[in-house]
Design a protein around this motif. Structure first.
Motif, mmCIF file in Angstrom:
data_model
loop_
_atom_site.group_PDB
_atom_site.id
_atom_site.type_symbol
_atom_site.label_atom_id
_atom_site.label_comp_id
_atom_site.label_asym_id
_atom_site.label_seq_id
_atom_site.Cartn_x
_atom_site.Cartn_y
_atom_site.Cartn_z
ATOM 1 N N SER A 282 0.909 -1.262 -0.020
ATOM 2 C CA SER A 282 0.049 0.118 -0.005
ATOM 3 C C SER A 282 1.043 1.151 -0.110
ATOM 4 C CB SER A 282 -0.866 -0.100 1.282
ATOM 5 O OG SER A 282 -1.909 -1.114 1.228
ATOM 6 N N ALA A 283 1.840 1.238 0.844
ATOM 7 C CA ALA A 283 2.869 2.591 0.920
ATOM 8 C C ALA A 283 3.507 2.707 -0.207
ATOM 9 C CB ALA A 283 3.797 2.076 2.124
ATOM 10 N N TRP A 284 3.922 1.496 -1.021
ATOM 11 C CA TRP A 284 4.644 1.799 -2.516
ATOM 12 C C TRP A 284 3.514 2.107 -3.532
ATOM 13 C CZ3 TRP A 284 9.058 1.910 -4.998
ATOM 14 C CH2 TRP A 284 8.810 1.880 -6.374
ATOM 15 N N GLU A 285 2.198 1.629 -3.644
ATOM 16 C CA GLU A 285 1.271 2.249 -4.246
ATOM 17 C C GLU A 285 0.963 3.788 -4.202
ATOM 18 O OE1 GLU A 285 -0.872 -2.064 -4.743
ATOM 19 O OE2 GLU A 285 -1.921 -0.369 -3.774
ATOM 20 N N LEU A 286 1.039 4.077 -2.898
ATOM 21 C CA LEU A 286 0.598 5.481 -2.667
ATOM 22 C C LEU A 286 1.820 6.431 -2.931
ATOM 23 C CD1 LEU A 286 -1.511 7.397 -1.512
ATOM 24 C CD2 LEU A 286 -0.529 7.076 0.702
ATOM 25 N N SER A 287 2.933 6.076 -2.616
ATOM 26 C CA SER A 287 4.211 6.729 -2.840
ATOM 27 C C SER A 287 4.252 7.139 -4.514
ATOM 28 C CB SER A 287 5.552 5.885 -2.423
ATOM 29 O OG SER A 287 5.471 5.784 -1.047
ATOM 30 N N VAL A 288 4.372 6.023 -5.285
ATOM 31 C CA VAL A 288 4.113 6.274 -6.472
ATOM 32 C C VAL A 288 3.229 7.245 -7.391
ATOM 33 C CG1 VAL A 288 4.042 4.861 -9.027
ATOM 34 C CG2 VAL A 288 5.061 3.719 -7.058
ATOM 35 N N LYS A 289 1.905 7.146 -6.572
ATOM 36 C CA LYS A 289 0.987 8.217 -7.206
ATOM 37 C C LYS A 289 1.385 9.513 -6.589
ATOM 38 C CE LYS A 289 -3.061 5.108 -7.131
ATOM 39 N NZ LYS A 289 -4.242 5.092 -6.329
ATOM 40 N N ASN A 290 2.585 9.728 -5.662
ATOM 41 C CA ASN A 290 2.768 11.294 -5.092
ATOM 42 C C ASN A 290 4.104 11.669 -5.555
ATOM 43 O OD1 ASN A 290 0.320 12.252 -3.376
ATOM 44 N ND2 ASN A 290 0.321 10.045 -2.925
ATOM 45 N N LEU A 291 4.814 10.998 -6.485
ATOM 46 C CA LEU A 291 5.949 11.218 -7.034
ATOM 47 C C LEU A 291 5.973 12.641 -7.590
ATOM 48 C CD1 LEU A 291 7.530 8.008 -8.092
ATOM 49 C CD2 LEU A 291 8.079 9.259 -6.003
ATOM 50 N N PRO A 292 6.982 13.401 -7.733
ATOM 51 C CA PRO A 292 8.370 13.278 -7.112
ATOM 52 C C PRO A 292 8.647 13.665 -5.779
ATOM 53 C CG PRO A 292 8.352 15.232 -8.511
ATOM 54 C CD PRO A 292 6.932 14.886 -8.646
ATOM 55 N N PHE A 293 7.665 14.405 -5.141
ATOM 56 C CA PHE A 293 7.866 15.111 -3.898
ATOM 57 C C PHE A 293 7.171 14.478 -2.621
ATOM 58 C CE2 PHE A 293 8.153 18.735 -7.174
ATOM 59 C CZ PHE A 293 9.664 18.882 -7.097
ATOM 60 N N GLY A 294 6.216 13.454 -2.845
ATOM 61 C CA GLY A 294 5.549 12.854 -1.733
ATOM 62 C C GLY A 294 4.600 13.605 -1.085
ATOM 63 N N VAL A 295 3.971 13.278 0.055
ATOM 64 C CA VAL A 295 3.082 13.697 0.686
ATOM 65 C C VAL A 295 3.213 14.907 1.851
ATOM 66 C CG1 VAL A 295 1.573 11.881 -0.088
ATOM 67 C CG2 VAL A 295 2.638 11.993 2.209
ATOM 68 N N GLY A 296 4.478 14.941 2.076
ATOM 69 C CA GLY A 296 4.574 15.714 3.105
ATOM 70 C C GLY A 296 5.119 15.239 4.485
ATOM 71 N N ALA A 297 6.016 15.511 5.455
ATOM 72 C CA ALA A 297 6.482 14.897 6.554
ATOM 73 C C ALA A 297 5.412 14.784 7.445
ATOM 74 C CB ALA A 297 7.618 15.726 7.339
#
Length: 412
Positions: A282-297
């Motif tokens: 799940s974390a990988w799938e969500l990360s790929v959707k939010n590249l290149p900067f991620g969702v925030g700390a």
């Protein structure tokens, strides 16, 4: 390190004390690069601060990581005064004595639980109940204890190498046996594998040193026999260990991402590998959707929980599992730069250990690397402070050795 509030107070006092003697701090280009490596996680949080949805939560995330600036600035700034071996020895003895106190306390205030465990009932909860009585998460506690036990074994060999008095050798052996017992008692899988791997690193480094091979071999054989005997005794008293390290760990691997199909997953797979892999997926799938900067700390965990619900993973959503992998956690929060910073942070420790050929530093690297493959200790205060402190001490020791080599006269 084990207790968050006292640790936080001591870090503040440490910073204030060093600010009084600010003029004594000295840095070189090499030490500044090393400081940047240690501080890289908090520097990344500052760089990506704009990506947080909440200003207050973003500041809170940074606040947890401030020790990654305090420790390297002041410890490496005074690196020539840092006595690595003395600090490690004090840490091992103090932590072991503290754990002995809390173990005795646990036997007194939780006598019913201990009787239950001695009778083989609910053994799966033993280490977690003990850790909770101290106020720390069991895997985090055992990460500390694994390093303590490896260092304790190093000092056993060191006592023979330096021909210490018999009383001192016996004391070192007792501290080692106690520290290893506590690792087994808390009984988290990764820590046990790490501590055994750390023992092998110490044995290899000692044999490779070729200093008094006869004594080293005799000590190694004695250690192997004692460790084997302790594990055998523990398994006999804790039959759940056989199940935990085999069927429980690898059960239901065909249900990755489909944990709700398991009857009562909180009972059967709460701490199993299939749950970790489902989280990572799940974390990988969500990360790929939010590249290149991620969702925030500050938004990593909330966004992951939303994704669990969106993908109808009710079990994961109910317990709001974090990523349980530091590389994935930083990928989710910071995008492409995240795992690169984690790699830089952890593998710089490995480089210091390799360059110094030091078993304690190499073991720390292994423990912290593997712990962060199955957990996320750079988002927990205890993992941040623990690694930041020792990384700074290792860096100081490395700088001392490099300075000594530079000052050594050339051999003609």
């Amino acid at each position: 390190m084990i207790f968050r509030k006292p640790c936080s107070v001591l870090i503040i006092l440490f910073a204030v004390f060093n600010l009084i003697f600010l003029k004594k701090l000295k840095y070189s280009k090499t030490s500044l690069i090393l400081i940047a490596c240690i501080a890289s996680p908090i520097l990344l949080e500052l760089l990506m601060f704009w990506n947080n949805d909440s200003f207050a939560k973003g500041l809170k995330a940074i606040e947890k990581s401030t020790s990654l600036l305090i420790f390297p600035l002041f410890i490496i700034g005074n690196y020539h005064q840092v006595n690595f071996i003395k600090i490690a020895k004090t840490y091992v003895i103090a932590t072991t004595l503290i754990m002995l106190f809390f173990f005795i306390r646990f036997n007194i205030i939780s006598a019913e639980l201990m009787n239950k465990y001695l009778n083989g009932i609910h053994l799966w909860e033993m280490g977690y109940q003990f850790a909770d009585s101290i106020g720390i998460h069991a895997p985090a506690l055992n990460m500390h204890l694994a390093f303590v036990s490896v260092c304790a074994l190093y000092f056993v060999f060191d006592s023979f190498r330096n021909h210490e008095k018999t009383r001192y050798k016996i004391a070192c052996a007792i501290v080692f046996l106690l520290s290893f017992f506590f690792v087994l008692f808390v009984n988290t899988r990764m820590a046990l594998m790490n501590v055994l791997a750390g023992f092998l690193i110490v044995l290899f480094c000692e044999i490779n040193s070729r200093v008094n091979i006869k004594n080293i071999v005799l000590t190694a054989v004695t250690v192997v026999v004692l460790v084997t005997a302790i594990i055998f005794f523990f398994v006999q008293k804790d039959p759940y260990m056989k199940e935990k390290y085999s069927t429980t760990t690898f059960a239901y691997m065909d249900k990755v991402g489909k944990l709700d199909e398991i009857d009562h997953p909180e009972i059967k797979v709460f701490n199993s590998l299939v749950t970790r892999v489902s989280i990572w997926k799940s974390a990988w799938e969500l990360s790929v959707k939010n590249l290149p900067f991620g969702v925030g700390a500050s938004d990593g965990k909330p966004e992951l929980n939303k994704y669990y619900k969106a993908t109808n993973q009710q079990f994961l959503a109910k317990y709001e599992f974090p990523t349980h992998n530091q590389f994935l956690d930083f990928l989710l929060k910071f995008g492409i730069l995240g795992p690169l910073v984690v790699f830089l942070y952890i593998f710089t420790i490995g480089y210091l250990g390799y360059d110094l050929k030091n078993a304690m530093i190499l073991s720390f690297f292994l423990i912290f690397l593997t712990s962060n493959l199955t957990d996320d200790f750079l988002l927990r205060f205890d993992g941040i402070a623990f690694s930041g402190l020792w990384f700074s001490i290792f860096g100081s020791y490395w700088l001392q050795q490099k300075t000594t080599l530079c000052k050594a006269p050339a051999i003609v």
